[in-house]
Design a protein around this motif. Structure first.
Motif, PDB file in Angstrom:
ATOM      1  N   THR A  64       0.823  -1.211   0.000  1.00  0.00           N
ATOM      2  CA  THR A  64       0.000   0.000   0.000  1.00  0.00           C
ATOM      3  C   THR A  64       0.859   1.264   0.000  1.00  0.00           C
ATOM      4  O   THR A  64       0.356   2.373  -0.213  1.00  0.00           O
TER       5      THR A  64
ATOM      6  N   CYS B 230     -10.171   3.883   5.528  1.00  0.00           N
ATOM      7  CA  CYS B 230      -8.815   4.128   6.057  1.00  0.00           C
ATOM      8  C   CYS B 230      -8.273   3.030   6.949  1.00  0.00           C
ATOM      9  O   CYS B 230      -7.071   2.992   7.213  1.00  0.00           O
ATOM     10  N   GLY B 231      -9.130   2.122   7.458  1.00  0.00           N
ATOM     11  CA  GLY B 231      -8.614   1.128   8.392  1.00  0.00           C
ATOM     12  C   GLY B 231      -7.896   1.809   9.543  1.00  0.00           C
ATOM     13  O   GLY B 231      -8.426   2.742  10.164  1.00  0.00           O
TER      14      GLY B 231
ATOM     15  N   ALA C 133     -12.072   0.320  13.393  1.00  0.00           N
ATOM     16  CA  ALA C 133     -11.053   0.949  12.541  1.00  0.00           C
ATOM     17  C   ALA C 133     -10.980   2.450  12.828  1.00  0.00           C
ATOM     18  O   ALA C 133      -9.875   3.018  12.916  1.00  0.00           O
TER      19      ALA C 133
ATOM     20  N   GLY D 244     -18.304   6.530   8.811  1.00  0.00           N
ATOM     21  CA  GLY D 244     -19.484   6.437   7.963  1.00  0.00           C
ATOM     22  C   GLY D 244     -19.193   5.660   6.704  1.00  0.00           C
ATOM     23  O   GLY D 244     -18.043   5.297   6.422  1.00  0.00           O
ATOM     24  N   ASP D 245     -20.242   5.409   5.932  1.00  0.00           N
ATOM     25  CA  ASP D 245     -20.129   4.681   4.670  1.00  0.00           C
ATOM     26  C   ASP D 245     -19.390   5.554   3.638  1.00  0.00           C
ATOM     27  O   ASP D 245     -19.846   6.675   3.354  1.00  0.00           O
ATOM     28  N   LEU D 246     -18.308   5.078   3.131  1.00  0.00           N
ATOM     29  CA  LEU D 246     -17.474   5.796   2.146  1.00  0.00           C
ATOM     30  C   LEU D 246     -17.370   7.281   2.501  1.00  0.00           C
ATOM     31  O   LEU D 246     -16.747   7.615   3.482  1.00  0.00           O
TER      32      LEU D 246
ATOM     33  N   ASN E 116      -7.497   2.462  -0.283  1.00  0.00           N
ATOM     34  CA  ASN E 116      -7.259   1.031  -0.399  1.00  0.00           C
ATOM     35  C   ASN E 116      -8.520   0.389   0.154  1.00  0.00           C
ATOM     36  O   ASN E 116      -8.606   0.041   1.330  1.00  0.00           O
TER      37      ASN E 116
ATOM     38  N   LEU F 211     -15.597  -7.238   6.163  1.00  0.00           N
ATOM     39  CA  LEU F 211     -15.830  -5.875   5.660  1.00  0.00           C
ATOM     40  C   LEU F 211     -14.558  -5.270   5.079  1.00  0.00           C
ATOM     41  O   LEU F 211     -14.610  -4.428   4.188  1.00  0.00           O
TER      42      LEU F 211
ATOM     43  N   LEU G  46     -16.666  -1.550  -4.584  1.00  0.00           N
ATOM     44  CA  LEU G  46     -16.312  -0.278  -3.937  1.00  0.00           C
ATOM     45  C   LEU G  46     -15.553   0.633  -4.888  1.00  0.00           C
ATOM     46  O   LEU G  46     -15.685   1.854  -4.823  1.00  0.00           O
TER      47      LEU G  46
HETATM   48  C1  SAM Z   1      -8.489  -3.428   2.771  1.00  0.00           C
HETATM   49  S1  SAM Z   1      -8.868  -2.542   4.238  1.00  0.00           S
HETATM   50  C2  SAM Z   1      -7.699  -1.203   4.032  1.00  0.00           C
HETATM   51  C3  SAM Z   1      -7.494  -0.344   5.217  1.00  0.00           C
HETATM   52  C4  SAM Z   1      -6.453   0.752   4.995  1.00  0.00           C
HETATM   53  N1  SAM Z   1      -6.818   1.581   3.875  1.00  0.00           N
HETATM   54  C5  SAM Z   1      -5.087   0.146   4.774  1.00  0.00           C
HETATM   55  O1  SAM Z   1      -4.608   0.095   3.631  1.00  0.00           O
HETATM   56  O2  SAM Z   1      -4.463  -0.298   5.748  1.00  0.00           O
HETATM   57  C6  SAM Z   1     -10.414  -1.822   3.764  1.00  0.00           C
HETATM   58  C7  SAM Z   1     -11.105  -0.930   4.791  1.00  0.00           C
HETATM   59  O3  SAM Z   1     -12.333  -0.471   4.170  1.00  0.00           O
HETATM   60  C8  SAM Z   1     -13.337  -0.370   5.155  1.00  0.00           C
HETATM   61  N2  SAM Z   1     -14.635  -0.387   4.469  1.00  0.00           N
HETATM   62  C9  SAM Z   1     -15.240  -1.408   3.849  1.00  0.00           C
HETATM   63  N3  SAM Z   1     -16.413  -1.022   3.310  1.00  0.00           N
HETATM   64  C10 SAM Z   1     -16.544   0.292   3.598  1.00  0.00           C
HETATM   65  C11 SAM Z   1     -17.540   1.262   3.310  1.00  0.00           C
HETATM   66  N4  SAM Z   1     -18.640   0.968   2.604  1.00  0.00           N
HETATM   67  N5  SAM Z   1     -17.349   2.526   3.753  1.00  0.00           N
HETATM   68  C12 SAM Z   1     -16.231   2.841   4.474  1.00  0.00           C
HETATM   69  N6  SAM Z   1     -15.264   1.966   4.790  1.00  0.00           N
HETATM   70  C13 SAM Z   1     -15.419   0.707   4.352  1.00  0.00           C
HETATM   71  C14 SAM Z   1     -13.063  -1.533   6.087  1.00  0.00           C
HETATM   72  O4  SAM Z   1     -13.637  -1.319   7.354  1.00  0.00           O
HETATM   73  C15 SAM Z   1     -11.531  -1.577   6.107  1.00  0.00           C
HETATM   74  O5  SAM Z   1     -11.023  -0.819   7.182  1.00  0.00           O
END
Ligand code: SAM
Length: 257
Positions: A77, A99-100, A126, A144-146, A164, A187, A198
Motif C-alpha cells: 500500500t 482508512c482502516g 477501525a 461512515g459509509d465511504l 485502499n 468488511l 467499492l
Molecule cells: C483493505 S482494508 C484497508 C485499510 C487501509 N486503507 C489500509 O490500507 O491499511 C479496507 C477498509 O475499508 C473499510 N470499508 C469497507 N467497506 C466500507 C464502506 N462501505 N465505507 C467505508 N469503509 C469501508 C473496512 O472497514 C476496512 O477498514
C-alpha cells in the motif's frame, strides 16, 4: 518461560513462520516481562497475526498502531503514499477513504507539512484505531459509509482522494491465508462478486469531492487494474495505471480534468 529472541525462534519456525528470526526480535522487543512474552508467543503460535499480537505494524518506516480486528496495513500500500507524494502540491487537502488503521493518511500527514488530512471508515473499531494514529499528527477521522461522514465543506476542494478499499472477489476470500481470513473482518476484504463494487462507488463519488486537476488514487491488483481504470473513465476521470515492483503494488490514478 522464554526470555530472549533466540529462545523463540525454534517454536516460531516449527509453527511455519517464514521470518522466524525477525518475528522473534519483534516479540522480544515488544514484551515488558517474561510472562508477557510467553503470552505473546502463545498467541502467535495459535495463528494470530504478529501485528495484532504486538499491537502495531511497520508501514513506510512508521509504527502504526493496529488493534485486533482491524486490517493490518500491507507493504504494497506504500504505492498509494508514493503516488500521492508525487502528485501533491503545497498544503494539499488529502482524504483517505476506507482508512482502516489510517496508515496512508498518517504517512501523508507526516510527509506533507501544512496538509489538511481527513480519513474515514465504516467500521467503528477501525475509526477508533485510526484516531490513535492520525489525531496526534493533526488529522481528523470520520465514521461512515465511504464519503457519507466527510465534512461537506470539502466538496470540490480535495486535491488527493485515496483508497485502499476491499477488492478481493467474494468467492476468493476462502482462498486467502488464514491470518487474513480468520483475523481480519470480511468488511475489510470483500469487494463483491468481481471485487470492484467499492471501486465503482468511489469512482462515482470522487468527482464531487475533487477540485479540478485533483486526483483519485485507488489501490488495486494487476489483474483488476483495467477494470478499476474503466470505472474511473465511466465517471469522467482520466485514468493511469501505476505499478511499483519494489513493493509489489498496483494503483490507478484518475485525474479530474
Ligand atoms: C483493505 S482494508 C484497508 C485499510 C487501509 N486503507 C489500509 O490500507 O491499511 C479496507 C477498509 O475499508 C473499510 N470499508 C469497507 N467497506 C466500507 C464502506 N462501505 N465505507 C467505508 N469503509 C469501508 C473496512 O472497514 C476496512 O477498514
Amino acid at each position: 518461560m522464554p526470555s530472549s529472541a533466540d529462545s523463540l525462534v525454534p517454536a516460531l519456525r516449527a509453527a511455519g513462520c517464514v521470518f522466524a528470526e525477525e518475528e522473534a526480535a519483534i516479540l522480544a522487543g515488544s514484551a515488558r516481562t517474561g510472562a508477557e512474552l510467553a503470552a505473546m508467543l502463545e498467541r502467535r503460535l495459535a495463528g494470530v497475526p504478529l501485528e495484532h499480537v504486538v499491537g502495531w505494524a511497520e508501514f513506510r518506516g512508521l509504527r502504526i498502531l493496529v488493534d485486533e480486528s482491524v486490517f493490518v496495513p500491507r507493504v504494497r500500500t506504500a504505492v498509494l503514499v508514493d503516488r500521492a507524494l508525487a502528485l501533491a502540491g503545497p498544503a494539499p487537502v488529502v482524504v483517505e477513504l476506507c482508512c482502516g488503521a489510517g496508515a496512508v493518511a498518517a504517512a501523508l500527514a507526516d510527509a506533507l507539512p501544512g496538509a489538511e488530512v481527513h480519513a474515514t471508515d465504516l467500521d467503528p473499531a477501525a475509526v477508533r484505531c485510526a484516531r490513535r494514529n492520525l489525531e496526534p499528527r493533526g488529522g481528523r477521522v470520520h465514521e461512515g459509509d465511504l464519503d457519507a461522514a466527510l465534512p461537506p465543506d470539502l466538496r470540490g476542494r480535495v486535491d488527493l482522494l485515496l483508497a485502499n478499499a476491499p477488492y478481493v472477489p467474494s468467492a476468493e476470500i476462502s482462498l486467502m491465508p488464514p491470518e487474513a481470513r480468520l483475523h481480519e473482518p470480511a468488511l475489510a476484504l470483500d469487494g463483491g462478486a468481481d471485487g470492484l463494487d467499492l471501486h465503482r462507488r468511489i469512482a462515482a463519488l470522487a468527482p464531487g469531492w475533487l477540485r479540478p486537476g485533483g486526483h483519485l488514487v485507488i489501490e488495486t491488483s494487476r489483474r483488476q487494474a483495467a477494470r478499476t481504470a474503466a470505472a474511473m473513465s465511466a465517471h469522467g476521470l482520466t485514468p493511469t495505471v501505476v505499478r511499483d515492483d519494489d513493493v509489489d503494488g498496483t494503483a490507478v490514478v484518475g485525474r479530474r480534468d
